[in-house]
Motif scaffolding. Structure first.
Motif, short mmCIF file in Angstrom:
data_model
loop_
_atom_site.label_atom_id
_atom_site.label_comp_id
_atom_site.label_asym_id
_atom_site.label_seq_id
_atom_site.Cartn_x
_atom_site.Cartn_y
_atom_site.Cartn_z
N ILE A 1 -7.85 -12.36 -4.10
CA ILE A 1 -8.29 -10.98 -3.90
C ILE A 1 -9.79 -10.96 -4.17
CG2 ILE A 1 -7.97 -8.58 -4.57
CD1 ILE A 1 -5.51 -9.85 -3.34
N ALA A 2 -10.56 -10.79 -3.10
CA ALA A 2 -12.03 -10.86 -3.24
C ALA A 2 -12.59 -9.54 -3.75
CB ALA A 2 -12.66 -11.23 -1.90
N THR A 3 -12.25 -8.44 -3.11
CA THR A 3 -12.79 -7.14 -3.52
C THR A 3 -11.71 -6.08 -3.42
OG1 THR A 3 -13.52 -6.63 -1.27
CG2 THR A 3 -15.12 -7.71 -2.74
N ILE A 4 -11.81 -5.08 -4.29
CA ILE A 4 -10.98 -3.88 -4.23
C ILE A 4 -11.91 -2.68 -4.38
CG2 ILE A 4 -9.14 -2.54 -5.31
CD1 ILE A 4 -7.87 -5.10 -6.23
N SER A 5 -12.01 -1.88 -3.33
CA SER A 5 -12.91 -0.72 -3.34
C SER A 5 -12.11 0.53 -3.66
CB SER A 5 -13.59 -0.56 -1.98
OG SER A 5 -14.33 -1.71 -1.64
N ASN A 6 -12.49 1.19 -4.76
CA ASN A 6 -11.85 2.44 -5.18
C ASN A 6 -10.37 2.21 -5.53
OD1 ASN A 6 -14.28 3.93 -4.63
ND2 ASN A 6 -13.74 3.78 -2.45
N SER A 7 -9.72 3.23 -5.95
CA SER A 7 -8.30 3.21 -6.26
C SER A 7 -7.58 4.19 -5.35
CB SER A 7 -8.06 3.61 -7.73
OG SER A 7 -8.72 2.71 -8.60
N HIS A 8 -6.30 4.01 -5.26
CA HIS A 8 -5.51 4.95 -4.46
C HIS A 8 -5.55 6.33 -5.10
CE1 HIS A 8 -3.54 2.83 -1.17
NE2 HIS A 8 -3.38 1.78 -1.97
N THR A 9 -5.97 7.32 -4.32
CA THR A 9 -5.92 8.71 -4.80
C THR A 9 -4.73 9.45 -4.21
OG1 THR A 9 -7.40 9.37 -3.01
CG2 THR A 9 -8.40 8.83 -5.15
N CYS A 10 -4.09 8.85 -3.21
CA CYS A 10 -2.88 9.45 -2.66
C CYS A 10 -1.72 9.15 -3.60
CB CYS A 10 -2.59 8.91 -1.26
SG CYS A 10 -2.37 7.12 -1.20
N VAL A 11 -0.83 10.10 -3.73
CA VAL A 11 0.31 9.95 -4.63
C VAL A 11 1.57 10.30 -3.86
CG1 VAL A 11 1.41 10.70 -6.76
CG2 VAL A 11 -1.08 10.52 -6.63
N SER A 12 2.58 9.44 -3.98
CA SER A 12 3.87 9.72 -3.35
C SER A 12 4.96 9.23 -4.28
CB SER A 12 3.97 9.02 -1.99
OG SER A 12 5.21 9.27 -1.39
N VAL A 13 5.51 10.16 -5.05
CA VAL A 13 6.59 9.81 -5.97
C VAL A 13 7.91 10.13 -5.31
CG1 VAL A 13 5.17 10.15 -8.00
CG2 VAL A 13 6.46 12.07 -7.05
N GLY A 14 8.95 9.49 -5.78
CA GLY A 14 10.28 9.75 -5.24
C GLY A 14 10.69 8.68 -4.25
N MET A 15 11.87 8.86 -3.74
CA MET A 15 12.52 7.84 -2.91
C MET A 15 12.24 8.07 -1.44
SD MET A 15 16.56 6.92 -2.80
CE MET A 15 16.57 6.67 -4.56
N SER A 16 12.02 6.99 -0.72
CA SER A 16 11.86 7.06 0.73
C SER A 16 13.01 6.31 1.38
CB SER A 16 10.53 6.45 1.15
OG SER A 16 10.45 6.35 2.56
N GLN A 17 13.36 6.71 2.59
CA GLN A 17 14.46 6.07 3.28
C GLN A 17 14.11 4.65 3.69
OE1 GLN A 17 17.46 7.21 3.58
NE2 GLN A 17 18.25 5.49 4.77
N ASP A 18 12.83 4.37 3.95
CA ASP A 18 12.43 3.05 4.37
C ASP A 18 10.92 2.92 4.19
OD1 ASP A 18 12.63 0.50 5.24
OD2 ASP A 18 13.57 0.97 7.15
N HIS A 19 10.40 1.73 4.35
CA HIS A 19 8.98 1.47 4.25
C HIS A 19 8.62 0.48 5.34
CE1 HIS A 19 5.02 0.53 2.65
NE2 HIS A 19 5.18 1.45 1.70
N ARG A 20 7.58 0.79 6.11
CA ARG A 20 7.29 -0.06 7.26
C ARG A 20 6.81 -1.44 6.85
NH1 ARG A 20 1.63 1.90 10.05
NH2 ARG A 20 0.34 1.99 8.18
#
Length: 628
Positions: A97-116
């Protein structure tokens, strides 16, 4: 939680050939998060860690760049500014992992039926982390279901993956253990040669068809039966039940089974076949080889459903069945056909009772009840040949077996191996039968050595009949021919209009019908024997003796030697037919379709997302909401 990503573990998860590295393995905190400076042996390891973390956090991304030296992603939900860059280092020969810019500001809690991002390769990796590697799980228990994998992924990653992805992950693990499906077809002839060499007497019939490529042939059908099973069948009841069950692997097909029953009421498989489906040609292939090589005895009773292909194959003179054998129908399938035509559950019960009725008066009792309710239903049952589906008119040829449940039970026993590659499937039948012969052989030998004359199942029936006979009143009418009139003093049950029965010991006949149907003395016969001071044991058929059951399993199952000692196969390469490859669309079938003959209560509706009753998936409180 820290996970040691050794190169051995990686090869198991992603099914990649082994590679040798000069540096030592390092612990990678995959589940703890993704941090700058983390290193991985391969790009696939790096991507698996990134995917795993995003799936666990219920977040997603889109790929900006992906090549042999770079992998760049960004969050796909603006205004989130998260970005990550992974790269390959020529100096260390590692991905990191060379670089990580910023952090995730989006939030999604709870269950999802699937993930692509949950592709099948990723899923194998996750299943390994959840189940401590899905491969050892399948090695120890082939019955691990797709639902089991889905539940563990849900518990670990808070996502309900699709059935298709879980099914594909299971197939990847199966391929790692048993090899690919295509290679399994190529290995099949060599395994068959090994069985012919070391398990002498095994009957094998392989049918192939030519292809456009020289030196290659298409697999069509395979029939096999082991010699110990063939010899053991001669000491079983003279009945054979046949049925088919579909395969669940990458290639379609049907596994046909022929099973019998020994004198201790144990199921006894006698022959197998893998065919394209339950077609007329497939059943002709199976029944012909079954008759010629496994069941050549006279007066064999074949029990099956009313499948037109089975009927046609049985009646084909070239197959040898219709000369000195009988074909009867399973009463459950008769009930299914009755429901489709009449659609009345109460009348169906009467029709089933007609089939089970052991005597003609009892049969007529239930027939009159149908006649009072529906002339149409009466015409339907009268149109069926009585010897085909009733116990009262079959002459005792079916030994009390009114259904094909023995074959159905074996279908459920073999359910876990139906998804294996073809060579592994055939091998599984060999190893399971060898284990069965050892277990049953020890049991029957212990019973025989103890001096017990009859089987436990026989003694249980006899004990019930003896107890019941104490309440009978016997009058002897013919001294020379041993003819008796036996009167029951207890109130008859519904469907039992007679309470006086004629018994003819010389003819082995009783008006109740059970004596002829089961080939065991009924309570009336036992009462008559007691009255005449005779032993009832001569009227017990030899198949119920402990010595006979011991003879069923008193045959060794030879061991197949190591694969390195197998004979070389120099014939044409066997390949699967392309049209038999299972389509990638839709949910793979893994259980029998329920029909009118299945009795089951209406189940409570459950949420398709969290499986909790009381609400639907679009109302589920665990459903993931929009990202902030």
């Amino acid at each position: 939680m820290y996970l040691l990503w050794s190169i051995t573990m990686v090869n198991v998860l992603i099914d990649q050939p082994s590679r040798v590295y000069l540096h030592e393995n390092v612990p990678l905190p995959v589940n703890a998060g993704i941090t700058k400076g983390m290193t991985f042996y391969t790009k696939k390891e790096c991507l698996a860690a990134i995917k795993s973390w995003h799936v666990k956090q219920s977040r997603d991304y889109h790929i900006e760049k992906s090549d042999t030296t770079r992998f760049v992603i960004k969050c796909d939900k603006p205004p989130c500014q998260f970005a990550l860059r992974a790269a390959y280092s020529k100096k260390t020969e590692l991905w990191g992992i060379a670089t990580i810019s910023n952090s995730h500001t989006c939030v999604s809690v709870g269950m999802s039926q699937d993930h692509r991002r949950l592709d099948t390769a990723m899923l194998c990796c996750m299943a390994a982390m959840v189940c401590d590697n899905i491969v050892p799980l399948l090695k120890n228990n082939l019955g691990v279901t797709v639902k089991f994998i889905i539940d563990h992924i849900r518990a670990k990653f808070n996502y309900t993956i699709s059935y298709r992805k879980a099914w594909s992950a299971k197939n990847k693990a199966i391929e790692h253990i048993y090899g690919s499906w295509v290679q399994s077809y190529r290995d099949l002839p060599r395994w068959l040669m090994a069985m012919e060499k070391w398990v002498s007497g095994t009957v094998i019939r392989l049918e192939t068809s030519p292809t456009a490529i020289h030196g290659e042939v298409h697999f069509e059908r395979l029939f096999w039966a082991f010699k110990p099973c063939i010899e053991g069948f001669a000491h079983c009841k003279p009945i054979v039940q046949v049925d088919g069950t579909f395969l669940t692997g990458k290639y379609k097909g049907t596994l046909l089974l022929a099973v019998a029953q020994d004198g201790n009421a144990h199921i006894f498989p006698v022959a197998y076949a893998i065919v394209e489906g339950e077609t007329k040609d497939a059943w002709i292939f199976f029944l012909k080889h079954l008759r010629e090589n496994v069941t050549p005895q006279e007066n064999i009773c074949l029990i099956s459903d009313r499948h037109a292909s089975i009927k046609s194959a049985f009646e084909n003179p070239s197959n040898g069945w219709n000369h000195s054998s009988s074909h009867v129908y399973c009463i459950r399938h008769i009930a299914q056909n009755f429901m489709r035509a009449i659609k009345n559950r109460k009348l169906r019960k009467y029709a089933v009772n007609m089939g089970y009725a052991p005597s003609e008066p009892t049969f007529m009792y239930w027939r009159h009840k149908i006649a009072k309710k529906s002339p149409t239903a009466l015409a339907w049952v009268d149109d069926l040949p009585k010897p085909k589906w009733t116990q009262a008119y079959d002459g005792g040829i079916r030994w009390g077996h009114m259904t094909s449940n023995l074959a159905e039970a074996m279908n459920s026993v073999f359910k876990d191996i139906r998804g294996l590659p073809i060579t592994a499937l055939v091998q599984a039948t060999y190893y399971r039968m060898a284990k069965l012969f050892v277990t049953r052989g020890k049991q029957s030998a212990a019973v025989f050595a103890s001096g017990q004359q009859y089987t436990e199942a026989c003694q249980e029936r006899i004990s019930e009949a003896v107890h019941k006979s104490n309440s009978h009143v016997v009058n002897q009418f013919d001294r020379q021919n041993y003819t008796f009139i036996v009167e029951e003093t207890e109130d008859p049950h519904e469907g039992r209009p007679m309470d006086i029965f004629k018994v003819e010991l010389k003819e082995k006949m009783c008006d109740c019908g059970k004596f002829q149907a089961l080939h065991l003395p009924c309570s009336h016969v036992i009462a008559a024997c007691s009255h005449a001071i005779l032993s009832y044991e001569p009227f017990i058929d030899d198949v119920y003796k402990a010595a006979t059951v011991f003879a069923v399993y008193d045959r060794p199952f030879p061991a197949v030697r190591n694969q390195g000692l197998w004979p070389d196969y120099l014939g044409d390469v066997v390949c699967p037919r392309l049209d038999m490859k299972r389509t990638k669309r839709g949910r793979p079938k893994n259980s029998r379709i329920r029909t009118e003959m299945d009795e089951f209560e209406k189940r409570e509706n459950r949420c398709g997302l969290c499986r909790v009753p009381g609400h639907k998936c679009h109302e589920c409180p665990n459903a993931a909401g929009p990202s902030n």
